[in-house]
Each structure stands twice: as structure tokens, then as C-alpha cells.
Write a protein that holds these residues in place. Structure first.
Motif, PDB file in Angstrom:
ATOM      1  N   LEU A  26      45.792  35.765  27.415  1.00 35.55           N
ATOM      2  CA  LEU A  26      45.847  35.744  28.878  1.00 35.55           C
ATOM      3  C   LEU A  26      44.904  34.698  29.436  1.00 35.55           C
ATOM      4  O   LEU A  26      44.051  34.150  28.734  1.00 35.55           O
ATOM      5  N   SER A  27      45.071  34.438  30.737  1.00 33.80           N
ATOM      6  CA  SER A  27      44.140  33.604  31.489  1.00 33.80           C
ATOM      7  C   SER A  27      44.116  34.122  32.920  1.00 33.80           C
ATOM      8  O   SER A  27      44.971  34.934  33.325  1.00 33.80           O
ATOM      9  N   ILE A  28      43.145  33.694  33.698  1.00 34.45           N
ATOM     10  CA  ILE A  28      43.023  34.139  35.086  1.00 34.45           C
ATOM     11  C   ILE A  28      44.265  33.696  35.871  1.00 34.45           C
ATOM     12  O   ILE A  28      44.663  32.533  35.808  1.00 34.45           O
ATOM     13  N   GLY A  29      44.848  34.616  36.596  1.00 36.42           N
ATOM     14  CA  GLY A  29      46.051  34.321  37.375  1.00 36.42           C
ATOM     15  C   GLY A  29      47.329  34.771  36.727  1.00 36.42           C
ATOM     16  O   GLY A  29      48.390  34.748  37.359  1.00 36.42           O
ATOM     17  N   ASP A  30      47.282  35.166  35.445  1.00 36.70           N
ATOM     18  CA  ASP A  30      48.492  35.630  34.762  1.00 36.70           C
ATOM     19  C   ASP A  30      49.054  36.888  35.416  1.00 36.70           C
ATOM     20  O   ASP A  30      48.299  37.747  35.885  1.00 36.70           O
ATOM     21  N   ASP A  38      43.096  43.166  23.618  1.00 38.68           N
ATOM     22  CA  ASP A  38      43.760  44.127  22.757  1.00 38.68           C
ATOM     23  C   ASP A  38      43.341  45.537  23.131  1.00 38.68           C
ATOM     24  O   ASP A  38      42.764  45.773  24.206  1.00 38.68           O
ATOM     25  N   GLN A  39      43.593  46.487  22.226  1.00 41.58           N
ATOM     26  CA  GLN A  39      43.331  47.893  22.520  1.00 41.58           C
ATOM     27  C   GLN A  39      41.850  48.214  22.673  1.00 41.58           C
ATOM     28  O   GLN A  39      41.487  49.284  23.184  1.00 41.58           O
ATOM     29  N   TYR A  40      40.991  47.312  22.230  1.00 42.37           N
ATOM     30  CA  TYR A  40      39.547  47.566  22.311  1.00 42.37           C
ATOM     31  C   TYR A  40      38.930  46.990  23.591  1.00 42.37           C
ATOM     32  O   TYR A  40      37.754  47.195  23.860  1.00 42.37           O
ATOM     33  N   SER A  41      39.695  46.265  24.370  1.00 45.24           N
ATOM     34  CA  SER A  41      39.184  45.688  25.617  1.00 45.24           C
ATOM     35  C   SER A  41      39.225  46.723  26.728  1.00 45.24           C
ATOM     36  O   SER A  41      40.152  47.538  26.811  1.00 45.24           O
ATOM     37  N   GLU A  42      38.217  46.679  27.588  1.00 45.54           N
ATOM     38  CA  GLU A  42      38.158  47.576  28.735  1.00 45.54           C
ATOM     39  C   GLU A  42      39.010  46.983  29.872  1.00 45.54           C
ATOM     40  O   GLU A  42      38.896  45.797  30.193  1.00 45.54           O
ATOM     41  N   ILE A  43      39.848  47.814  30.465  1.00 49.57           N
ATOM     42  CA  ILE A  43      40.730  47.360  31.550  1.00 49.57           C
ATOM     43  C   ILE A  43      40.328  48.075  32.821  1.00 49.57           C
ATOM     44  O   ILE A  43      40.330  49.312  32.892  1.00 49.57           O
ATOM     45  N   VAL A  44      39.994  47.316  33.853  1.00 51.80           N
ATOM     46  CA  VAL A  44      39.596  47.865  35.146  1.00 51.80           C
ATOM     47  C   VAL A  44      40.636  47.430  36.175  1.00 51.80           C
ATOM     48  O   VAL A  44      40.967  46.244  36.276  1.00 51.80           O
ATOM     49  N   ILE A  45      41.138  48.409  36.949  1.00 48.20           N
ATOM     50  CA  ILE A  45      42.151  48.114  37.974  1.00 48.20           C
ATOM     51  C   ILE A  45      41.503  48.220  39.345  1.00 48.20           C
ATOM     52  O   ILE A  45      40.908  49.252  39.677  1.00 48.20           O
ATOM     53  N   GLU A  46      41.600  47.148  40.125  1.00 45.04           N
ATOM     54  CA  GLU A  46      40.989  47.115  41.449  1.00 45.04           C
ATOM     55  C   GLU A  46      42.006  46.707  42.507  1.00 45.04           C
ATOM     56  O   GLU A  46      42.719  45.725  42.338  1.00 45.04           O
ATOM     57  N   ILE A  89      42.563  38.971  37.445  1.00 53.45           N
ATOM     58  CA  ILE A  89      41.706  38.323  38.443  1.00 53.45           C
ATOM     59  C   ILE A  89      40.312  37.992  37.905  1.00 53.45           C
ATOM     60  O   ILE A  89      39.590  37.189  38.489  1.00 53.45           O
ATOM     61  N   GLU A  90      39.930  38.598  36.765  1.00 49.57           N
ATOM     62  CA  GLU A  90      38.585  38.338  36.241  1.00 49.57           C
ATOM     63  C   GLU A  90      38.519  38.772  34.775  1.00 49.57           C
ATOM     64  O   GLU A  90      39.251  39.677  34.349  1.00 49.57           O
ATOM     65  N   THR A  99      38.689  33.499  22.147  1.00 53.86           N
ATOM     66  CA  THR A  99      37.702  34.572  22.233  1.00 53.86           C
ATOM     67  C   THR A  99      38.383  35.846  22.719  1.00 53.86           C
ATOM     68  O   THR A  99      39.254  35.818  23.593  1.00 53.86           O
ATOM     69  N   LYS A 100      37.933  36.967  22.176  1.00 55.96           N
ATOM     70  CA  LYS A 100      38.440  38.262  22.629  1.00 55.96           C
ATOM     71  C   LYS A 100      37.612  38.732  23.816  1.00 55.96           C
ATOM     72  O   LYS A 100      36.377  38.756  23.749  1.00 55.96           O
ATOM     73  N   ALA A 101      38.270  39.079  24.906  1.00 53.43           N
ATOM     74  CA  ALA A 101      37.563  39.556  26.098  1.00 53.43           C
ATOM     75  C   ALA A 101      37.198  41.021  25.913  1.00 53.43           C
ATOM     76  O   ALA A 101      38.033  41.842  25.525  1.00 53.43           O
ATOM     77  N   SER A 102      35.925  41.321  26.190  1.00 52.03           N
ATOM     78  CA  SER A 102      35.499  42.724  26.090  1.00 52.03           C
ATOM     79  C   SER A 102      36.022  43.543  27.267  1.00 52.03           C
ATOM     80  O   SER A 102      36.198  44.756  27.150  1.00 52.03           O
ATOM     81  N   SER A 103      36.283  42.891  28.410  1.00 53.34           N
ATOM     82  CA  SER A 103      36.826  43.599  29.578  1.00 53.34           C
ATOM     83  C   SER A 103      37.553  42.607  30.470  1.00 53.34           C
ATOM     84  O   SER A 103      37.245  41.411  30.483  1.00 53.34           O
ATOM     85  N   ILE A 104      38.527  43.124  31.200  1.00 57.07           N
ATOM     86  CA  ILE A 104      39.247  42.315  32.199  1.00 57.07           C
ATOM     87  C   ILE A 104      39.469  43.172  33.439  1.00 57.07           C
ATOM     88  O   ILE A 104      39.466  44.408  33.373  1.00 57.07           O
ATOM     89  N   LYS A 105      39.632  42.488  34.561  1.00 57.16           N
ATOM     90  CA  LYS A 105      39.947  43.175  35.811  1.00 57.16           C
ATOM     91  C   LYS A 105      41.355  42.778  36.243  1.00 57.16           C
ATOM     92  O   LYS A 105      41.701  41.594  36.262  1.00 57.16           O
ATOM     93  N   LEU A 106      42.137  43.796  36.592  1.00 57.77           N
ATOM     94  CA  LEU A 106      43.498  43.582  37.055  1.00 57.77           C
ATOM     95  C   LEU A 106      43.639  44.097  38.486  1.00 57.77           C
ATOM     96  O   LEU A 106      42.944  45.039  38.885  1.00 57.77           O
ATOM     97  N   SER A 107      44.541  43.497  39.234  1.00 55.53           N
ATOM     98  CA  SER A 107      44.894  43.986  40.569  1.00 55.53           C
ATOM     99  C   SER A 107      46.380  44.298  40.607  1.00 55.53           C
ATOM    100  O   SER A 107      47.186  43.594  39.980  1.00 55.53           O
TER     101      SER A 107
END
Length: 1003
Positions: free
Chosen positions: A360-364, A434-442, A417-418, A321-329
Motif C-alpha cells: 500500500l501507499s498513502i492515498g490507496d 499484514d495480519q500483524y499490523s495495527e489498523i485504526v479507522i478514523e 491516510i497515514e 518495509t512492513k508498517a506496524s500500523s496504518i490509519k484508514l478513513s
């Protein structure tokens, strides 16, 4: 070099076949012609070529010598390598080039023998039978090319080392074979062997490029597919897992695959191209992964993983599945916290997902590389979104990408992280971004420790190379690593008296090897004279956001150039207030991290030294250290590093780096010994200061005549400690001080230079006026600097010319400040400590008036060897001096130098004989010049008869004169004429005075 398609065929030839040279390869018709066109040397008897296979240990391709033969049936650009085991060779491409220099005949090869075979060899009667067995079974015959790290005797023996180079020609009579028991190596490799259900995991040392995985005709792979999940293994792993090349597998770190909720990673498993330097016999149970995946093995502290083949999954896009958004730290680091780099880091992070669809997966962990220098110019290159229709197309874009990767000098990490995908099934646990996914940095997550000794991510991501220091050669590095390895939150001061000796490099290397997080503050940027609150606030703003997210004991806080903010001024209240505040800050931070302070001015560190736990002094590199640094910067080229290290004494690491950079040719990326030595001499000229820089002179014993007895005394004093240092290990102090005295012009300075040249010692000449300074204390400081420079450049000779002007008797001087007395006292102290750290500093003095010297200088342990250099008292000694001075002269056959000496009085000094020989040469040159004028007049007169314009002297030299016309030959008449006009520089009365002084000192 030319790129070729590569294949391997079985070796069907035996040791007894005629005209078969090994190893060899077949080449196609166009490659054969290419090699012939490239050959420029005629001294190679057999056709040789270089095959370049990928070296998975370093960036460079590894050239290997091969004999080559034509096979007209091969298709164009094809190379066929003859191999004992062609089925295991999976490499598809290579590069080829001609060889224009005859390969070297090896002096020695070391062969590591399997322990079982080694035990059987010991049962043979003598060593000669053992070697003959290896030679026969390994097919080691005359002319065979030997490669380092290659196997012989059907994989029972490995050639581990070749001398003097890593490959060359074997010769039965000249190549020595050394057999080594391989037991210790096997035990070391066996420590990671696990059961069949589990596999070893190791990090890839470098990124394996796609040109080594596919030929141009077979590149049907998806260009958008994630290349960060590629893992590599031996074909035996594929047989155990019953999967094909390129299959997807799930790796479970530290746990069994049946346990839920543990970290795992999906990788695309590919057969590692062979030949390579990664897989050994015991690595057939190993999977190699990129560093960002291997991090999880470090975190779990487990070198074994479980592998689950995903046979029902064949591609990434259709099954995840393509993730629409992910959170990175952000992973806590000093680069990740600075606002200066944030826009550049975010751009590189965006490009990371623009290039490929990432699985990707959580923890990568996600590595983000960037060029920190771009922030200085605020320049961001525009990325090409479309390459179609542009000349060059995809290849041009690949070249631009490679050039951009070479410029990247910094690395930061992010952790997933999420995500917007629920984690219920394997299709949801792993997701595409990919380029269409939203990336949030926390916020931040804790720093992850990656010791370079376990995983060299510096090499893999092509970051600027950090030199690897060995504990036995770099003792300061070893001491620092021991302190840091204890993980004590302590304070360390690293200081030096010379700039750019590698203080920060030593810290960086230690932290990389131990996997510690460096948080560095350059005090130059804080600015001296700023208000205390402002400087303390700036330090906290850089450190606090990161340090709070670092585990206790995992970070090192470095303050560089500490002298810029610390001042030792008892009368400055502002400085005192700042020192107190800074000490409190260090005390607070030391509870969370190890603190390292660096400075070039130890004397200004008095306000904080009482709170320091450890102090490490870093000096100019010694000879062994310089050799290692040169090897690093010169890429281990086949050069005489011993000579390079000897000639470069006194130079700092930054000087060595500049010399190496200057020595490389821009066209060939190679260099020669002569070019390196030339650049060393040029660097010395730039390095020299007012009191001079140590340098090996060019005066040999042949330039010194008539001083044979003195030469013997010098050999006992200097040659013995250099050749047999172990004899002085019982605590006996070396006698390193020699004083030459006698009349002027007897060769005191010349003899000192000959000492330095003969023993390859650096020569440091000091004259009295250079030490004097009008400011109080500076004259003594100059004396200290002289000896410090000599210690930095040891083995070294310090030559004090006219010593009586530097060290006269104390108490007799009339200067108001007592400067000369203080200089003498300082000189005495330095002489006592000149060899306190292992020797290598020899002090030579020269004076015409030893009776004026301070008596304390002449006691044993200082200038304890007094050698009188007088005038020659026999005709034979005088003749020896004349021969030394005229050894480069052209002298007529009827000239008898002994007769010349017999006509000289016994009051001539060496300087007088120098004047005699110089005047004789000048007389000969004058005579030849007159003859040339006569010949020119005669030539012009003959030409004038033909009605031509007279020629000039320059024209006659360039077009008419021959070697005989301009040859200057010194005759007996020239010596006699020179002797008539020469006056002795020392009278008989003065000579008598010097003899009385000699008798007084000898008594």
C-alpha cells in the motif's frame, strides 16, 4: 466440460487444401475419446467441439465452435489450436466439451473493413467483385465456422456481427455478406492514443483468475503475494519497457515520473492472456488495472499514465518495509455509516489483510465486500486458518472462498491516510500491511465518484448485476439521467400506479452510470403514526453523518415508499405538522444533494407536490422494454425474444425476473422458449385479479364462419393502425372503437377473441357487475383501472360484453347515488383518452340492445364503427359456420354438410349451429358407446367359454380395444337426429325486431 492444457501452432494450410475445415484444433488421445463418449447426436457430419476461453468482458466462459482432429503424439489433456499468429497467443489453459446439435447456417455476417482497404474495394466495378475479393482473401468457403469478433484477411477485416447467432457455418449461397467502412470505429479508438513515453490506462472489466495465468505444473508463485496489484498489458508494452513478464513497475497518475510528491502505484505487470476481447490493435499501448487503482485516473481526469520499470526490485517482501500500523478513513456512503454493518465490515477488512500481505501507499483505496444479509441472521462463518491435513486441502478452501464471494452483495471503500513508515525513499513510500499490523479507522473522507460507464466495478467485484438501460428504449431512465447529469440540487418525484415497475432500479442505474452516491431511506422502516420528532430524527441520523462528507452535487437522497409517512388529511393536525416539518427537511437537504421521492399513490402526495421540481411517471414496461429485460435475465440466450415480449404484456420487471429464474434448469443452467412461455402463462394465472388480467386467447379466424364482410371491416379498423402507424403521424386519430350488435348467439364474443388472436393482441374481457362497487367513487375507479391495465398491456383489446348493462342511457336510472350515470361519464372520458399516448388500445363492445345505450357512446371517436352480426341468410353461409364448428370432427364420407345446411331454417344463429354440431357429436358418441358395450359383452362371453372371470370396461379399453373401436365418426344420421330435436333460440318475430333496430341505426 474438461480442463485442458492449451497451446497454439501455426496454420500451414491453404484455402485450396482438400478436406481441411477451419477453424480446427488437434486433441490428445484421451480428449478424443472423451469427446466421442459425450456425443449423443447422429446428425453432425463432421467432428465438432466447443472450446471455452475466458471471456474478460463477462463472468461466463465463451464457447467457440471448432472442428477437431486426433493427434496421438500429444500428451494427455492437451489441445493444440491452429492459429495464423500463434506467437501472440499466451493463454495456457481452456475447457473443452462435445457438440450435440448441428451448428446453424448463418443468414448474414457484417464485416468491418479497414478504411484503406474499403476505399480500394470501392474502385472495383460492382459489389459482387468486392464480396468475391473478401471471400477469397478471408477464406470464406462452404462449411467454414464463423465466430463473431474474429479477424480475417490478415487482420484487415473484422466480423462484427453474425445472424441469427454469434457463431455458425458459412454457406456461399445462403450467407449474405455486408461490408462496413471501419473509419468511424478507428477514429473513436484513436482518441486515447498517446506518445511512446505515456501509456493509456483502462479498468479491468472482470478479475482475471489465476487458472488463466498459470498451468497446474507452473504454479510456483507466492500464495501470500498481493494479487490486488496485478496489472495487465499486451506483449508490445513489455518490449517498449524492456522488461519480462511479472516485473514490478511504478505507475504515475496525471504527472510525469520526475515530479515528486504525486500519487503513484506499484503494480506487477503481467502479459494479458490471449485470445481475449480486451486488446485491439490500438490497445497495444494500454495497461489494464483493477478498479481500485483506476479510481486515481478518474480523480485526475486523465486517461494517460507514466510508467517506470523497477528493474532492481524482484519481489515484495525483501524490498518494502512492513508498517506496524496504518490509519484508514471510511469513504462516505450510507452502508459505511450504519452501525448494523460495522462489525461485519470490520471482519471483512481484517480478512482482507489476513489473506495476503498488501502493498500500500498513502492515498490507496481499499475495497471491502460483504454479505449484508448476514446481519439479519447474526451469523458469521468461522474462517479456516489451517487447511493442511484436511481432505480436499487447498482446492476445497478455494471452492469455499469462491462460494463466499458469490454471496457478497455490498461494497464499501476505505482510504489509507497515514502509516507508521516515513516516506523518504521508494522503499518507505510503499509499505506492506499484514495480519500483524495495527489498523485504526478514523472518521470519513469524501465520496469518490466512479461512473459505471467509465469503470464497471460492479462486474469486477461480482456484485449483483444491475441492468443496463438504453436511452432510446427506456425513455424515463433517459429523462432522469438528463436531470441528474445537470448536477442541479433539485427535487424529483417518481410515481407509478402499479407496484414493482422498477422505480428504484431506474434510480440505481442512473446513479451508477453517472457515478453518484445513493443515500436511500425506506419509509417503510420509519413506521406510520410515529411522533414527528422521532421520524425526523431517524432520517437525520441516517443521512447527516454521510452527507457532510459528500461533495455538493455528488449525492442523491432517495426516499422510497413515501406514502407511508405522507398523509393528505386536512383534518389531521398531526399529519399537517409532519408534512410541514418534512418539507423543511427536504428544503435543507436539497442545498447539498438531489432528492428523489418514490410512491405508488400519487393522490396522497398533494401536500408536497407544490415543492417538487420534476415528476416522472413510470409505467409497466412496453414490448421493447420487456424484450431488453428478458435478455438481461436470460443471459442473452438464443431465444425468440420478440415472441416472449409479445406474450408477456402487462407483466412487471419483478414478474419477468421470477419467470427467468423459474425457467432455468438447475442442472444445465439453460432454458428453452417453450419453458419460458409456459412460465409466462403460469405467471399470468397468478397475476390475474378480480377484474381479470390481459391475455392473448386462442381463437383463430378458422373458428369463425359466415362473417366475411364483418371481418373486412375489422381489418380496416385494427390492422391498418398496427401495420402502418406512420400513416397516423399527421395527427389523425385512430378509430379504435367497434360495437357488435344483433341477436344473441351470433358470435359477438367469439369474433372479439378472434381479433385479439389474429393480431397478437392481449384480450381483456370486462362484464358489467365486475365494475360495480358499493362505495362512492370506487365504481368509476374500477373503470379507470381497466383502461390503465389495458394501456400497460398494449397492444390490447378491451371487450365489454353486454355493454347495455354497463352504459345505459343517463337519466333513466333510479339508483339513489347515480352510480350508473357516473360510470357512463367515466367510460366516455376513458374512451376519449384511450389512445392519447400513441395508440394500441382497441375497445370492442357487444350488445343485444343497442337502443338502450347512451347516445354519447355512439358518436365518432368512441364506438364509431357499428357492425351488425345477424343470422346467415344463405345455405352457403350456414355451411361455412358448420364447417368451422366441425373442423376437428371425424365426419363420414357420405355426409354432405351443404345438405345439412339446406335442411336448416334461416332463423338459426351461430349458437344454434353450435348446438346442432354438439348434439350430432353426442349422438355419434352414444352410438359408439353402445357398440363398445356390445363388443365387451361379446368378448366376455367368449372368455367365459374358457372359464375366465369377466373383464371390466377399463381393462377392455387398456388391453383389448384398438383405435378403430374408440374412433367417433359423425354421420348424416347423427345430424338429422340432432336437427329434429333442436329448437331455434331466436323466433321469426324477434328476428324482425332486430332487423328494424338495424335499419334504424344504419339510417
Amino acid at each position: 466440460m474438461k480442463k485442458c492444457t492449451l497451446s497454439f501452432v501455426e496454420d500451414t494450410y491453404s484455402f485450396d487444401d482438400d478436406n481441411i475445415q477451419s477453424p480446427f484444433c488437434y486433441v490428445s488421445q484421451n480428449i478424443f475419446q472423451y469427446l466421442k463418449d459425450q456425443e449423443t447426436s447422429t446428425n453432425i457430419s463432421s467432428p465438432l467441439c466447443h472450446l471455452f476461453f475466458p471471456n474478460f468482458i463477462s463472468y461466463d466462459l465463451s464457447p467457440k465452435l471448432y472442428y477437431y482432429k486426433l493427434n496421438a503424439q500429444l500428451s494427455d489433456n492437451h489441445v493444440e489450436v491452429i492459429s495464423h499468429n500463434p506467437g501472440s497467443m499466451t493463454l495456457k489453459v481452456c475447457y473443452i466439451s462435445s457438440v450435440n446439435n448441428a451448428p446453424v447456417v448463418l443468414n448474414q455476417i457484417n464485416i468491418n473493413v479497414n478504411s484503406i482497404l474499403f476505399t480500394e474495394l470501392l474502385k472495383l466495378e460492382n459489389q459482387q467483385e468486392q464480396l468475391e475479393f473478401i471471400r477469397q482473401k478471408g477464406q470464406l468457403y462452404d462449411g467454414k465456422i464463423i465466430h463473431e469478433n474474429s479477424f480475417i484477411c490478415n487482420q484487415w477485416c473484422k466480423i462484427t456481427k453474425c445472424y441469427p447467432y454469434h457463431q455458425g457455418i458459412f454457406n456461399i449461397n445462403n450467407t449474405k455478406i455486408v461490408l462496413l467502412n471501419g473509419l468511424h470505429e478507428n477514429v473513436q479508438l484513436n482518441q486515447f492514443v498517446t506518445s511512446d513515453k505515456e501509456y493509456n490506462i483502462k479498468p479491468l472489466p472482470v478479475k482475471i483468475q489465476k487458472q488463466w495465468l498459470y498451468t497446474k505444473d507452473s504454479e510456483h508463485h507466492d500464495t501470500r503475494e498481493d494479487d490486488s496489484i496485478l496489472a495487465f498489458a499486451d506483449e508490445s508494452v513489455f518490449l517498449k519497457l524492456q522488461i519480462s513478464n511479472g516485473s514490478l513497475v511504478e505507475l504515475f497518475f496525471g504527472h510525469n515520473s520526475n515530479i515528486d510528491n504525486n500519487y503513484s502505484k506499484i503494480c506487477k505487470l503481467i502479459i494479458l492472456p490471449k485470445p481475449n476481447e480486451l486488446i485491439t490493435e490500438l490497445d497495444s499501448n494500454t495497461i489494464f488495472v483493477p478498479p481500485h487503482i483506476f479510481i486515481h485516473s478518474i480523480k485526475t481526469n486523465n486517461n494517460s499514465i507514466s510508467v517506470k520499470p523497477l528493474k532492481y526490485l524482484h519481489n515484495l517482501r525483501g524490498n518494502f518495509t512492513k508498517a506496524s500500523s496504518i490509519k484508514l478513513s471510511r469513504v462516505a456512503s450510507i452502508l459505511n455509516s450504519q452501525k448494523l454493518y460495522q462489525s461485519l465490515i470490520q471482519k471483512e477488512l481484517t480478512d482482507y489483510f489476513l489473506e495476503k500481505s498488501r502493498l500500500l501507499s498513502i492515498g490507496d483505496y481499499i475495497p471491502v465486500l460483504f454479505d449484508s444479509r448476514k446481519c439479519l441472521f447474526k451469523y458469521f462463518p468461522t474462517k479456516k486458518l489451517f487447511s493442511g491435513g484436511v481432505e480436499g486441502g487447498e482446492e476445497e478452501e478455494e471452492e469455499e472462498k469462491e462460494e463466499e464471494e458469490k454471496c457478497r452483495d455490498s461494497l464499501v471503500w476505505f482510504q489509507v491516510i497515514e502509516s507508521s513508515v516515513s516516506n523518504n525513499t521508494i522503499g518507505d513510500k510503499f509499505f506492506l500491511v499484514d495480519q500483524y499490523s495495527e489498523i485504526v479507522i478514523e472518521n470519513y473522507v469524501s465520496y469518490v465518484s466512479i461512473p459505471r460507464s467509465i469503470c464497471n466495478y460492479i462486474e469486477y467485484y461480482k456484485l449483483p448485476k444491475a441492468i443496463k438501460l438504453s436511452d432510446d428504449i427506456f425513455s424515463e431512465y433517459s429523462n432522469l439521467k438528463k436531470i441528474l447529469g445537470t448536477k442541479l440540487n433539485t427535487k424529483i418525484l417518481i410515481y407509478s400506479s402499479t407496484n414493482s415497475v422498477g422505480k428504484y432500479t431506474t434510480i440505481l442505474t442512473s446513479c451508477l452510470d453517472l457515478g453518484l452516491n445513493i443515500l436511500d431511506i425506506d419509509c417503510l422502516e420509519l413506521g406510520q403514526g410515529q411522533p414527528t420528532n422521532k421520524i425526523i430524527g431517524m432520517i437525520k441520523a441516517k443521512i447527516d453523518p454521510v452527507l457532510n462528507y459528500c461533495h455538493k452535487g455528488s449525492s442523491v437522497l432517495v426516499f422510497k415508499h413515501l406514502e407511508c409517512i405522507i398523509r393528505d388529511d386536512a383534518h389531521d393536525e398531526t399529519a399537517k405538522k409532519f408534512n410541514i416539518s418534512f418539507l423543511k427537511l427536504l428544503s435543507d437537504y436539497s442545498k447539498m444533494a438531489t432528492i428523489i421521492l418514490t410512491t405508488n399513490k400519487l393522490e396522497s402526495m398533494a401536500p408536497i407536490r407544490s415543492s417538487i421540481n420534476f415528476e416522472i411517471e413510470l409505467g409497466v414496461p412496453n414490448e421493447k422494454q420487456r424484450m431488453e429485460i428478458f435478455k438481461f435475465y436470460l443471459k442473452n440466450l438464443e431465444l425468440d425474444y420478440s415472441k416472449i415480449a409479445t406474450q408477456s404484456a402487462g407483466l412487471t420487471p419483478i414478474d419477468i425476473k421470477a419467470i427467468a429464474t423459474r425457467s432455468f434448469s438447475m442442472e444445465t443452467d439453460s432454458t428453452t422458449l417453450d419453458l419460458v412461455l409456459k412460465n409466462i402463462n403460469k405467471a399470468r394465472d397468478e397475476f390475474s385479479e378480480s377484474i381479470g388480467a390481459p391475455k392473448i386467447p386462442n381463437v383463430t379466424w378458422e373458428d369463425v364462419g359466415g362473417l366475411d364482410m364483418v371481418k373486412g371491416e375489422i381489418m380496416d379498423t385494427i390492422d391498418m393502425p398496427l401495420r402502418y402507424p406512420e400513416l397516423f403521424g399527421s395527427g389523425m386519430k385512430r378509430r379504435s372503437g367497434i360495437l357488435f350488435y344483433g341477436p344473441p348467439g351470433t358470435g359477438k364474443t367469439l369474433l372479439a377473441k378472434a381479433i385479439a388472436t389474429n393480431f397478437s393482441l392481449n384480450f381483456f374481457s370486462v362484464k358489467g357487475p365486475e365494475l360495480l362497487n358499493m362505495y362512492i367513487g370506487e365504481s368509476e375507479a374500477n373503470v379507470r383501472r381497466v383502461f390503465q391495465k389495458a394501456r400497460d398491456a398494449k397492444p390490447c383489446v378491451i371487450f365489454f360484453d353486454e355493454l347495455d348493462s354497463v352504459a345505459p342511457k343517463r337519466g333513466n336510472q333510479g339508483d339513489s347515488g347515480g352510480v350508473m350515470d357516473r360510470i357512463v361519464s367515466q367510460l366516455l372520458a376513458e374512451l376519449d383518452g384511450a389512445n392519447g399516448d400513441g395508440g394500441g388500445v382497441f375497445v370492442v363492445g357487444a350488445t343485444n340492445r343497442p337502443d338502450l345505450l347512451d347516445e354519447a357512446l355512439l358518436r365518432p371517436g368512441r364506438f364509431d364503427k357499428l357492425l351488425y352480426l345477424g343470422i346467415s341468410d344463405t345455405n352457403e353461409k350456414q355451411c361455412n359456420i358448420i364447417k368451422a364448428l366441425t373442423r376437428k370432427f371425424a365426419i363420414s364420407e357420405d355426409t354432405d354438410l351443404l345438405e345439412v345446411a339446406a335442411n336448416c331454417p334461416f332463423t338459426y344463429t351461430g349458437a344454434d349451429f353450435y348446438a346442432l354440431c354438439s348434439d350430432a357429436m353426442l349422438n355419434a358418441m352414444t352410438r359408439v358407446a353402445k357398440d363398445i358395450d356390445l363388443k365387451l359383452d361379446k368378448y366376455n362371453k367368449e372368455e367365459n367359454d374358457n372359464v375366465k372371470k369377466p373383464v371390466s370396461l377399463k381393462f377392455w379399453f387398456d388391453n383389448v380395444a384398438n383405435d378403430y373401436d374408440i374412433k367417433v365418426v359423425v354421420t348424416m344420421e347423427d345430424f338429422i337426429k340432432a336437427q329434429k330435436n333442436l329448437k331455434p333460440s331466436v323466433s321469426a318475430e324477434e328476428l324482425e325486431h332486430y332487423l328494424k333496430i338495424r335499419a334504424n341505426f344504419e339510417n
